[in-house]
Design an enzyme around this catalytic site. Structure first.
Site, PDB file in Angstrom:
ATOM      1  N   SER A   1       1.055 -12.907  -6.106  1.00  0.00           N
ATOM      2  CA  SER A   1       0.125 -13.563  -7.403  1.00  0.00           C
ATOM      3  C   SER A   1       1.041 -12.633  -8.359  1.00  0.00           C
ATOM      4  CB  SER A   1      -1.924 -12.674  -6.612  1.00  0.00           C
ATOM      5  OG  SER A   1      -2.312 -13.225  -5.403  1.00  0.00           O
ATOM      6  N   GLY A   2       1.971 -13.046  -8.516  1.00  0.00           N
ATOM      7  CA  GLY A   2       2.824 -12.203  -9.428  1.00  0.00           C
ATOM      8  C   GLY A   2       2.504 -10.665  -9.626  1.00  0.00           C
ATOM      9  N   THR A   3       2.708  -9.994  -8.786  1.00  0.00           N
ATOM     10  CA  THR A   3       2.490  -8.304  -8.446  1.00  0.00           C
ATOM     11  C   THR A   3       3.870  -7.675  -9.566  1.00  0.00           C
ATOM     12  OG1 THR A   3       1.870  -8.457  -6.527  1.00  0.00           O
ATOM     13  CG2 THR A   3       2.285  -6.495  -7.165  1.00  0.00           C
ATOM     14  N   THR A   4       5.180  -8.475  -9.543  1.00  0.00           N
ATOM     15  CA  THR A   4       6.756  -8.269  -9.640  1.00  0.00           C
ATOM     16  C   THR A   4       6.285  -8.039 -11.159  1.00  0.00           C
ATOM     17  OG1 THR A   4       7.497  -8.734  -7.660  1.00  0.00           O
ATOM     18  CG2 THR A   4       8.754  -7.987  -9.542  1.00  0.00           C
TER      19      THR A   4
ATOM     20  N   HIS B   1      -2.711  -2.954  -4.030  1.00  0.00           N
ATOM     21  CA  HIS B   1      -3.513  -4.175  -3.321  1.00  0.00           C
ATOM     22  C   HIS B   1      -4.531  -3.873  -3.012  1.00  0.00           C
ATOM     23  CE1 HIS B   1       0.905  -6.661  -3.811  1.00  0.00           C
ATOM     24  NE2 HIS B   1       1.140  -6.431  -3.124  1.00  0.00           N
TER      25      HIS B   1
ATOM     26  N   SER C   1       3.139 -18.897  -1.616  1.00  0.00           N
ATOM     27  CA  SER C   1       4.171 -17.579  -1.793  1.00  0.00           C
ATOM     28  C   SER C   1       4.000 -16.370  -0.270  1.00  0.00           C
ATOM     29  CB  SER C   1       4.067 -17.214  -2.694  1.00  0.00           C
ATOM     30  OG  SER C   1       4.583 -16.694  -3.547  1.00  0.00           O
TER      31      SER C   1
ATOM     32  N   LYS D   1      10.526 -18.822  -6.313  1.00  0.00           N
ATOM     33  CA  LYS D   1      10.000 -20.528  -7.596  1.00  0.00           C
ATOM     34  C   LYS D   1       9.348 -19.868  -8.655  1.00  0.00           C
ATOM     35  CE  LYS D   1      10.923 -23.983  -4.576  1.00  0.00           C
ATOM     36  NZ  LYS D   1      10.153 -25.689  -4.346  1.00  0.00           N
ATOM     37  N   GLY D   2       8.331 -18.864  -8.457  1.00  0.00           N
ATOM     38  CA  GLY D   2       7.381 -18.748  -9.670  1.00  0.00           C
ATOM     39  C   GLY D   2       6.553 -19.816 -10.324  1.00  0.00           C
TER      40      GLY D   2
END
Length: 329
Positions: free
Chosen positions: A71-74, A140, A171, A291-292
């Site tokens: 979910s955009g963690t990085t 998480h 994703s 892809k983001g």
């Protein structure tokens, strides 16, 4: 019990006994997922969560970055690290840690790193060099399962980044890849039943959403789509929430935009450090950057699948006020 030999070697007898009492389903990349405290987790995750719950003591200035997987963690870890540490690591420095370290190494996972393999880490060392610099952790773990010292703290800050369930599922599917025993359609059906890592996704989201409404000074709720649409605006929100607001001088000199660029998907993906190595066990760093995009799900989900998940979202999230912008790339 449905635990593989490799998994079993890492589990304590206490954890094995716990697993034997829990509901289980066939897992996405481990033999089984187990339902613990209302959420579906892998065996090693459950052992780490129990250790975390029993031993973690929150400091007043701790920052917990929470997400559902994929979910955009990085991205969130990179943004928060750059914001909090900009006095120590100027964003335009060619020696900035984000240029040479993966965000997951700079902001460690509680369940995959610090409390993994039955470890009880001495986390006091993380702030020994500078008491004013907050400790940053990633997780998480659902809000109800966080350590009590976090949930009851009036000073510890939690940032939750949420992504629309369509893109999150796709994703996750790509991230697991060949390790999954399921077809896309089978995995989708499991997701719709809530049987996905740290799912049901609706309960995970609602736990943090409701807490952000009840205690907005302690829990900030962000969405992936909003960040993609206006990173600068939401970076300012993030910095203010974390107690590190941007000064007038920083804003006029472009510091916010520089952080957004440094932490952008395109920049992070292009860095050599993110093309090799494993900052998360069993996953190559380059797998963290696919892809983001927002709306890539349209290339994979049928109209019937979209209709089914939309109905579930309406049923589960409908009266909560939590909405997603459905943007098609």
């Amino acid at each position: 019990m449905g635990v593989t030999r490799a998994e079993e070697e890492q589990l304590t007898e206490e954890c094995k006994q716990l697993l034997s009492s829990l509901p289980k389903e066939r897992g996405w990349r481990t033999s089984h997922l187990y339902q613990y405290q209302g959420f579906w987790c892998q065996p090693a995750e459950i052992q780490a969560i129990v250790s975390f719950q029993n031993h973690f003591q929150a400091y007043d200035n701790d920052i917990i970055l929470a997400t559902m997987p994929k979910s955009g963690t990085t991205w969130l870890k990179a943004l928060a690290f750059a914001v909090v540490n900009r006095d120590h690591f100027p964003v335009d420095s060619d020696k900035h840690p984000l240029l040479t370290s993966n965000p997951h190494d700079l902001v460690p996972f509680l369940e995959y790193k610090l409390y993994a393999n039955n470890q009880i880490p001495d986390l006091s060392k993380l702030s020994a060099d500078d008491q004013d610099r907050p400790r940053l952790f990633g997780t998480h773990i659902p809000f109800p399962s966080l350590a009590n010292s976090v949930k009851k703290s009036n000073s510890c800050r939690v940032v939750y980044l949420c992504r629309n369930p369509f893109d999150t599922f796709i994703s996750s599917w790509h991230f697991i890849g060949s390790m999954s025993p399921f077809t896309l359609e089978e995995a989708f059906e499991m997701c719709c039943r809530g049987v996905i890592g740290f799912g049901p996704f609706w309960d995970h989201m609602l736990g943090y959403w409701k807490e952000s409404l009840a205690r907005p000074e302690n829990v900030l709720f962000l969405t992936y789509e909003d960040l993609k649409e206006d990173a600068v605006f939401h970076l300012k929100r993030l910095a203010k929430f974390l107690g590190r607001p941007f000064s007038f001088e920083e804003e006029t000199s472009g510091v916010v935009e520089k952080i957004a660029k440094l932490c952008s998907f395109e920049n992070l993906k292009g860095l050599e450090v993110n093309k090799k190595g494993k900052s998360i066990k069993n996953f190559e760093n380059d797998k963290l950057f696919r892809k983001g995009e927002v709306g890539d799900w349209v290339n994979y989900l049928s109209s019937l699948m979209v209709e089914k998940m939309s109905t579930i979202m309406e049923e589960k999230l409908g009266d909560s006020g939590l909405k997603f912008k459905v943007v098609i790339s």
